[in-house]
Design an enzyme around this catalytic site. Structure first.
Site, PDB file in Angstrom:
ATOM      1  N   CYS A  19     -12.696   5.086  29.700  1.00 30.23           N
ATOM      2  CA  CYS A  19     -12.311   5.905  28.548  1.00 30.23           C
ATOM      3  C   CYS A  19     -10.806   5.903  28.341  1.00 30.23           C
ATOM      4  CB  CYS A  19     -12.803   7.327  28.795  1.00 30.23           C
ATOM      5  SG  CYS A  19     -12.260   8.498  27.566  1.00 30.23           S
ATOM      6  N   CYS A  44      -3.579   9.642  25.005  1.00 27.83           N
ATOM      7  CA  CYS A  44      -4.334   8.417  24.745  1.00 27.83           C
ATOM      8  C   CYS A  44      -3.705   7.261  25.510  1.00 27.83           C
ATOM      9  CB  CYS A  44      -4.342   8.118  23.248  1.00 27.83           C
ATOM     10  SG  CYS A  44      -4.853   6.437  22.850  1.00 27.83           S
TER      11      CYS A  44
HETATM   12 ZN   LIG Z   1      -4.034   6.400  20.509  1.00 25.85          ZN
END
Ligand SMILES: [Zn+2]
Ligand SMILES: [Zn+2]
Ligand SMILES: [Zn+2]
Ligand SMILES: [Zn+2]
Ligand SMILES: [Zn+2]
Ligand SMILES: [Zn+2]
Lengths: 153, 515
Positions: B315, B328
């Site tokens: 992930c 992220c």
């Molecule tokens: Zn991103």
């Protein structure tokens, strides 16, 4: 005595007896490496008055496997100029590759083939890409896949 | 659509095996392969016969070693009967003609002598091959001449002692991997050794190796057959794709061993990117690896506290162990800003043209652009590998989940399905970035990017659910969610593959380079 030694012993006995003109045995100590000198007999200007030294290396499965044959450089033994002979002495000749080799060939017949390969040559040049090949090649001649596209040269 | 006609004509010629089965009932899918409905060949790939074929699927067949052997035997029997020649000779002739039976029969009818000569079968005398003791014989290989020496000669008459012949054949088969075209040891003789003579001269293990190699040449000689490249898989695949089709179709085939690969270039499945694009991309990645490697490294620093974080799951949603910062992995941006705006992470914003005027900026932009796509490509490659490890752990997890929740083995299979879907989708996503890198903008690019974004989001969501611990997984609701997301992911994957495949077939994409 191994397969290769037996056969090489017989070849050596024959070589000590006689060799065709222009071919001389330099050393044959044992059955791993032999040195022979060859000369071109006719008046080809490229090879006139020159002698070239061949190094033969035999594996234990000779003559089922071809020997490794290269020209080797000495002060008085240059590498012959030929479009199928690299400047490091590696020879591109189908007879010496797995495909073209026949176990009935021998040291004498190889020398004669190389003699005639030089005799018939008119090009005073090296193979294409000689510099790059010589600089980069780390393989043994038998592991190189030469492309025998032109056996007329 | 004339593109379909092209593929049809590409397939219809010169292969009888394909023609034999060409009474397709579904013309719309017949163009890329072969029909599956041969009643005799029940080993064919039948998984989804009911499901309508999508635009990115092609027809193919999986052959097991015994099928390949039988095909050869059938052809040999046929030639043996039609031409009335020995089976060994029929086999040699067929191999000489690269298994083109029609051409062999035609040529043989015209000029039998010339054909036999060319195939190394020269003038024949009859009688089975045998070892003999010949008076005054000397073997030209070992130079042995003792009386009683057993020797062998093929019909060319070149005689060598049995031991030399044996050593010669061992060398050819074991060391050089040759079988179909082993010539007589005599210099310049092109007589080919046949199977019967070979059996007389070598031990059983080598005979077996010889026959294995012969079988291999059958597959290698046929344009429509290829070996499955999976390690230790003995199967071959038949597919009617021609080289010239490869610019308009990506022929992914699935072997009986479950391995999916491209029939065109034998690399692992690379849909939706065509072979040529893949080749270029891989070359570019290899050339640019020095510049690009830093970005695909497995470790990064937390953007908040700078502690080193190792990516250990598939992930992209990272949580720093030390400071709990969520971000992220791909863009290092705040995860909270992602969820719905994943888009920003998937599409490279082309820099304004004013920037590009300066040559230096231009090259920087082009590197940046490459790295953008490479980063995403490499990320999915890495994630797919990690997902695979997780899948191994998943088996354990499935066992634990059974005892924690009381579910049966069958009932926990949804995790298995999710894991497979993740693998497959990441493989596809990975190649969509290479695809996007070479894509020139036109009116379809946006649709492609939307599809890519949808798949990307679905995969990330599933990946995150998939990594939950056993306690969380015991929740019945999560099971339903995972099952839903799994099927949603597969649907999104189908969607982008259909869209890309259809436009590939009709030449709808514009490329920034010539393929
Ligand atoms: Zn991103
Ligand atoms: Zn012998
Ligand atoms: Zn022969
Ligand atoms: Zn396989
Ligand atoms: Zn491919
Ligand atoms: Zn942190």
């Amino acid at each position: 005595m191994s397969f290769a030694n037996k056969r090489l012993g017989k070849e050596l006995a024959k070589i000590h007896g006689s060799l065709p003109p222009g071919i001389t045995l330099v050393t044959a100590d044992g059955f791993q490496e032999w040195l022979l000198d060859i000369q071109v007999l006719d008046a080809n200007p490229i090879y006139m008055n020159k002698t070239f030294r061949l190094k033969f290396k035999f594996s234990t499965s000779y003559p089922i496997e071809p020997p490794e044959v290269t020209f080797t450089q000495q002060p008085d033994r240059p590498i012959p100029m030929h479009p199928h002979i690299y400047s490091n002495g590696i020879i591109c000749l189908d007879l010496l590759g797995q495909q073209g080799w026949s176990p009935v060939q021998n040291v004498e017949s190889i020398c004669m083939s190389l003699q005639s390969m030089l005799t018939g040559n008119t090009k005073n040049e090296r193979p294409e890409g000689d510099a790059a090949f010589v600089a980069s090649n780390r393989r043994r001649p038998r592991d190189i896949d030469f492309y025998y596209h032109d056996n007329t040269v | 659509m004339d593109s379909e006609d092209d593929f049809m004509s590409g397939l219809s010629s010169d292969d009888d095996m394909l023609d034999d089965q060409s009474d397709n009932d579904d013309e719309s899918v017949a163009e890329f392969g072969i029909d599956e409905s041969d009643p005799e060949l029940d080993f064919s790939h039948k998984k989804d016969t009911k499901k309508k074929k999508t635009s990115f699927e092609i027809n193919f067949k999986v052959y097991k070693p015994e099928d390949i052997q039988r095909q050869q035997d059938d052809l040999i029997d046929e030639v043996n009967m039609i031409l009335d020649i020995r089976k060994e000779d029929a086999a040699i002739l067929l191999r000489h003609f690269r298994w083109n039976k029609e051409r062999l029969i035609e040529d043989y009818m015209d000029r039998p002598k010339k054909v036999l000569e060319a195939a190394g079968l020269g003038p024949s005398t009859t009688g089975p091959p045998k070892l003999e003791v010949v008076p005054d014989f000397m073997c030209d290989i070992c130079c042995e001449d003792e009386p009683g020496l057993k020797s062998f000669a093929m019909k060319c008459g070149h005689r060598f002692c049995a031991s030399c012949y044996n050593q010669y054949l061992v060398q050819k088969i074991k060391e050089e991997g040759e079988a179909a075209r082993i010539q007589c040891p005599a210099d310049g003789c092109n007589r080919i050794i046949d199977a019967k003579s070979l059996d007389l001269l070598v031990a059983a293990d080598l005979q077996q190796r010889y026959h294995e190699l012969l079988t291999r040449t059958y597959v290698e000689d046929k344009e429509h057959l290829k070996w499955c490249p999976a390690p230790d898989c003995p199967n071959a695949i038949e597919c009617g794709i021609k080289k010239k089709d490869l610019i308009r179709v990506v022929p992914t085939v699935a072997c009986g061993c479950d391995y999916k690969f491209c029939f065109g270039c034998i690399l692992a499945d690379h849909q939706p990117a065509p072979c040529e694009l893949v080749k270029r991309w891989l070359k570019k990645c290899a050339d640019d690896s020095e510049t690009a490697n830093w970005i695909s490294a497995h470790t990064k620093e937390c953007p908040k506290c700078n502690s080193t974080i190792e990516k250990n799951g598939g992930c992209n949603h990272m949580t720093c162990r030390k400071c709990k910062h969520e971000f992220c992995w791909m863009c290092m941006g705040l995860w909270s800003e992602h969820g719905t705006s994943w888009y920003n992470c998937n599409r490279f914003e082309e820099k304004s043209s004013s920037d590009a005027r300066d040559a230096q900026t231009k090259s920087r932009v082009s590197l940046q652009r490459y790295l953008h796509y490479y980063n995403r490509y490499a990320n999915h490659e890495q994630s797919a590998k990690l997902d695979k490890d997780i899948f191994i752990k998943t088996e354990k997890k499935m066992v634990q989940l059974q005892s924690a929740s009381g579910m049966s083995w069958i009932e926990v299979q949804y995790l298995n399905a999710a894991s497979h879907a993740l693998q497959e989708c990441r493989q596809t996503l990975k190649w969509t970035y290479a695809f996007a890198f070479y894509l020139a903008r036109n009116n379809m690019t946006e649709m492609f990017e939307d599809n890519q974004k949808d798949l990307e989001m679905a995969v990330e969501a599933l990946s995150e659910m998939f990594e939950k611990n056993v306690n969380e997984l015991s929740e019945p609701k999560l099971k339903v969610d995972i099952m839903d997301k799994t099927s949603y992911c597969s649907k999104r994957r189908d969607k982008i593959l259909e869209h890309t495949a259809e436009n590939l077939a009709n030449g709808g994409w514009s490329w920034s380079v010539d393929f």
